[in-house]
Scaffold this motif. Structure first.
Motif, PDB file in Angstrom:
ATOM      1  N   THR A 222       0.830  -1.199   0.000  1.00  8.57           N
ATOM      2  CA  THR A 222       0.000   0.000   0.000  1.00  8.57           C
ATOM      3  C   THR A 222       0.869   1.254   0.000  1.00  8.57           C
ATOM      4  OG1 THR A 222      -1.794   1.149   1.187  1.00  8.57           O
ATOM      5  CG2 THR A 222      -0.144   0.041   2.528  1.00  8.57           C
ATOM      6  N   GLN A 223       0.406   2.299  -0.662  1.00 10.39           N
ATOM      7  CA  GLN A 223       1.071   3.604  -0.681  1.00 10.39           C
ATOM      8  C   GLN A 223       2.557   3.503  -1.057  1.00 10.39           C
ATOM      9  OE1 GLN A 223       0.102   5.140   3.283  1.00 10.39           O
ATOM     10  NE2 GLN A 223      -1.635   6.225   2.419  1.00 10.39           N
ATOM     11  N   THR A 224       2.855   2.676  -2.056  1.00 11.79           N
ATOM     12  CA  THR A 224       4.249   2.497  -2.468  1.00 11.79           C
ATOM     13  C   THR A 224       4.868   3.811  -2.930  1.00 11.79           C
ATOM     14  OG1 THR A 224       3.810   0.203  -3.117  1.00 11.79           O
ATOM     15  CG2 THR A 224       5.797   1.236  -4.008  1.00 11.79           C
ATOM     16  N   GLY A 225       4.097   4.621  -3.652  1.00  9.91           N
ATOM     17  CA  GLY A 225       4.629   5.900  -4.112  1.00  9.91           C
ATOM     18  C   GLY A 225       5.047   6.790  -2.963  1.00  9.91           C
ATOM     19  N   ALA A 226       4.230   6.835  -1.922  1.00  9.60           N
ATOM     20  CA  ALA A 226       4.538   7.676  -0.770  1.00  9.60           C
ATOM     21  C   ALA A 226       5.752   7.168  -0.004  1.00  9.60           C
ATOM     22  CB  ALA A 226       3.326   7.741   0.166  1.00  9.60           C
ATOM     23  N   HIS A 227       5.997   5.874  -0.057  1.00  6.22           N
ATOM     24  CA  HIS A 227       7.095   5.281   0.706  1.00  6.22           C
ATOM     25  C   HIS A 227       8.346   5.028  -0.140  1.00  6.22           C
ATOM     26  CE1 HIS A 227       4.433   4.822   4.060  1.00  6.22           C
ATOM     27  NE2 HIS A 227       3.671   3.906   3.488  1.00  6.22           N
ATOM     28  N   LYS A 228       8.346   5.463  -1.400  1.00  4.88           N
ATOM     29  CA  LYS A 228       9.438   5.108  -2.315  1.00  4.88           C
ATOM     30  C   LYS A 228      10.803   5.565  -1.814  1.00  4.88           C
ATOM     31  CE  LYS A 228       9.964   7.119  -6.385  1.00  4.88           C
ATOM     32  NZ  LYS A 228      11.382   7.513  -6.509  1.00  4.88           N
ATOM     33  N   GLU A 229      10.909   6.786  -1.345  1.00  6.56           N
ATOM     34  CA  GLU A 229      12.209   7.284  -0.880  1.00  6.56           C
ATOM     35  C   GLU A 229      12.716   6.464   0.299  1.00  6.56           C
ATOM     36  OE1 GLU A 229      12.414  11.442  -0.162  1.00  6.56           O
ATOM     37  OE2 GLU A 229      11.699  12.006  -2.162  1.00  6.56           O
ATOM     38  N   PHE A 230      11.818   6.114   1.198  1.00  3.87           N
ATOM     39  CA  PHE A 230      12.211   5.274   2.330  1.00  3.87           C
ATOM     40  C   PHE A 230      12.685   3.905   1.844  1.00  3.87           C
ATOM     41  CE2 PHE A 230      10.549   1.694   4.872  1.00  3.87           C
ATOM     42  CZ  PHE A 230      11.463   1.739   5.919  1.00  3.87           C
ATOM     43  N   ILE A 231      11.956   3.320   0.888  1.00  2.84           N
ATOM     44  CA  ILE A 231      12.342   2.000   0.375  1.00  2.84           C
ATOM     45  C   ILE A 231      13.711   2.072  -0.295  1.00  2.84           C
ATOM     46  CG2 ILE A 231      11.732   0.139  -1.216  1.00  2.84           C
ATOM     47  CD1 ILE A 231       8.776   0.962  -0.820  1.00  2.84           C
ATOM     48  N   GLU A 232      13.946   3.126  -1.081  1.00  2.00           N
ATOM     49  CA  GLU A 232      15.252   3.298  -1.724  1.00  2.00           C
ATOM     50  C   GLU A 232      16.369   3.317  -0.686  1.00  2.00           C
ATOM     51  OE1 GLU A 232      15.035   6.907  -3.912  1.00  2.00           O
ATOM     52  OE2 GLU A 232      13.820   6.083  -5.538  1.00  2.00           O
ATOM     53  N   LYS A 233      16.099   3.960   0.434  1.00  2.00           N
ATOM     54  CA  LYS A 233      17.115   4.112   1.476  1.00  2.00           C
ATOM     55  C   LYS A 233      17.348   2.818   2.245  1.00  2.00           C
ATOM     56  CE  LYS A 233      16.747   7.877   3.867  1.00  2.00           C
ATOM     57  NZ  LYS A 233      16.282   8.884   4.865  1.00  2.00           N
ATOM     58  N   ILE A 234      16.268   2.098   2.555  1.00  2.00           N
ATOM     59  CA  ILE A 234      16.373   0.969   3.468  1.00  2.00           C
ATOM     60  C   ILE A 234      16.678  -0.354   2.777  1.00  2.00           C
ATOM     61  CG2 ILE A 234      13.955   0.222   3.491  1.00  2.00           C
ATOM     62  CD1 ILE A 234      16.311   0.598   6.546  1.00  2.00           C
ATOM     63  N   ILE A 235      16.367  -0.490   1.473  1.00  2.00           N
ATOM     64  CA  ILE A 235      16.562  -1.779   0.821  1.00  2.00           C
ATOM     65  C   ILE A 235      18.046  -2.049   0.630  1.00  2.00           C
ATOM     66  CG2 ILE A 235      16.478  -1.006  -1.594  1.00  2.00           C
ATOM     67  CD1 ILE A 235      14.611  -3.493  -2.063  1.00  2.00           C
ATOM     68  N   ALA A 236      18.449  -3.287   0.831  1.00  2.00           N
ATOM     69  CA  ALA A 236      19.860  -3.674   0.752  1.00  2.00           C
ATOM     70  C   ALA A 236      20.348  -3.684  -0.694  1.00  2.00           C
ATOM     71  CB  ALA A 236      20.054  -5.054   1.364  1.00  2.00           C
ATOM     72  N   PRO A 237      21.640  -3.453  -0.917  1.00  2.00           N
ATOM     73  CA  PRO A 237      22.186  -3.609  -2.259  1.00  2.00           C
ATOM     74  C   PRO A 237      21.855  -4.999  -2.801  1.00  2.00           C
ATOM     75  CG  PRO A 237      23.803  -2.587  -0.819  1.00  2.00           C
ATOM     76  CD  PRO A 237      22.674  -3.030   0.064  1.00  2.00           C
ATOM     77  N   GLN A 238      21.429  -5.056  -4.057  1.00  2.00           N
ATOM     78  CA  GLN A 238      20.996  -6.282  -4.720  1.00  2.00           C
ATOM     79  C   GLN A 238      19.760  -6.893  -4.061  1.00  2.00           C
ATOM     80  OE1 GLN A 238      24.528  -8.498  -6.707  1.00  2.00           O
ATOM     81  NE2 GLN A 238      25.272  -7.951  -4.657  1.00  2.00           N
ATOM     82  N   GLY A 239      18.992  -6.026  -3.400  1.00  2.00           N
ATOM     83  CA  GLY A 239      17.751  -6.478  -2.780  1.00  2.00           C
ATOM     84  C   GLY A 239      16.630  -6.584  -3.799  1.00  2.00           C
ATOM     85  N   ASP A 240      15.459  -7.002  -3.307  1.00  2.00           N
ATOM     86  CA  ASP A 240      14.296  -7.202  -4.162  1.00  2.00           C
ATOM     87  C   ASP A 240      13.088  -6.474  -3.592  1.00  2.00           C
ATOM     88  OD1 ASP A 240      14.673  -9.708  -6.278  1.00  2.00           O
ATOM     89  OD2 ASP A 240      16.029  -9.825  -4.548  1.00  2.00           O
TER      90      ASP A 240
END
Length: 333
Positions: A222-240
């Protein structure tokens, strides 16, 4: 047979947003089973279709993509079911929906319902179970023995509620769910989340408080657009990252430097395009039924209305559009 549908797209507050009609009982094609529907659940996709899909002139558009019931008739090539079998399934967007007394479904996307559940309890499971299963194992391709963190954004909704349970029962992943209200946070904990954080606050800080700088997998519901910057920051290198919602224009360039793989999950793909592996939905629903009967997976039913009426479906749509529902809403016929 009685059906609930609509002739024109309206806001749910409009008296004609959903109406009752009578139609002929359909005859099964070669691979179809005709189901006497006993219960259906209402999903966010129902509200999206109602608001955005205009029926052909004079056509009643029937919503509903979750059902449980009893097989009434079978097509000439059906070999997975017999008359009298109790089944559950999520249907196809290319066919009329399940909000009707009888419904046709291709046998390859249906399964025998869990014997330990009532029809209404079973009706809460198919769409969310298929979505969660495909997201975890077909899209993210999580491995059973991995112990990496999995972040589920929107853990208290229908798909999140199943995803938490599947990850807990079938993998060794560290499960982090997000929920913003006390009741929804407690719901996620009861289903098996190891950590629950509040997506209305600084999620990065909350994760750091639990000793996590990044996560290997992100399932955004849900609300992926709103959380995109957070996801970019928190996801690990070579993550999914796997997402199921509709964020609109979605700039993925911020994920490039981490070589993040981005996956879409749309559980109707197999039925819509009749893919060569369409029967996998029958197989995974059968596994879900086995997990339920082994008491390893719980139905996520949370609200029940009784009666195939437009008024009941309107109440369900209103609840979903409020964005505050926990678990699934079911209509028992």
């Amino acid at each position: 047979m009685k059906v609930v549908g609509y002739l024109e797209s309206h806001e749910i507050s409009n008296e004609n947003s959903l109406i009752e009609s009578e139609m002929s009982i359909p005859a099964p094609g070669p691979n179809d089973i005709l189901v006497k529907v006993k219960a259906v659940s209402v999903n966010p996709v129902d509200t999206k279709v109602r608001k955005n899909t205009k029926p052909n002139p004079g056509e009643t558009k029937i919503l509903g993509w979750d059902a449980s019931g009893v097989v009434e008739k079978i097509g000439s090539k059906v070999d997975l079911f017999k008359v009298g079998d109790e089944v559950f399934y999520a249907g196809s967007l290319t066919r009329p929906g399940t909000n009707s007394e009888y419904h046709l479904v291709d046998e390859r996307i249906a399964a025998k319902k869990p014997t330990s559940l009532s029809f209404e309890e079973a009706a809460a499971l198919p769409l969310t179970s298929i979505t969660a299963w495909e997201a975890l194992f077909d899209r993210l391709k999580v491995l059973v023995n991995e112990k990496d963190p999995l972040l589920i954004i929107g853990g208290a909704g229908g798909v999140g509620s199943i995803a938490i349970q599947l990850a807990k029962r079938l993998t060794h992943l560290k499960i982090i769910a997000t929920a913003s209200r006390g009741a929804s946070q407690e719901w996620c904990k009861k289903l098996g989340a190891d950590i629950v954080i509040d997506h209305s606050k600084d999620m990065h800080e909350q994760l750091r408080a639990h000793g996590l700088d990044n996560v290997r997998y992100v399932l955004s519901l849900t609300q992926t657009g709103a959380h995109k910057e957070f996801i970019e920051k928190i996801i690990a290198p070579q993550g999914d990252l796997c997402l199921i919602d509709d964020p609109g224009p979605f700039d993925i360039s911020g994920f490039k430097r981490k070589s993040v793989a981005i996956h879409w999950e749309f559980m109707f793909t197999r039925s819509m395009f009749e893919t060569h592996d369409m029967i996998k939905q029958h197989e995974l629903l059968t596994k879900v039924a086995d997990l339920v009967d082994a008491r390893q997976l719980k139905t996520t039913i949370n609200h029940v209305f009784e009666g195939l009426t437009a008024a009941n479906f309107k109440k369900a749509h209103e609840m979903l559009e409020s964005g505050k529902t926990i678990g699934k809403i079911v209509i028992k016929y």
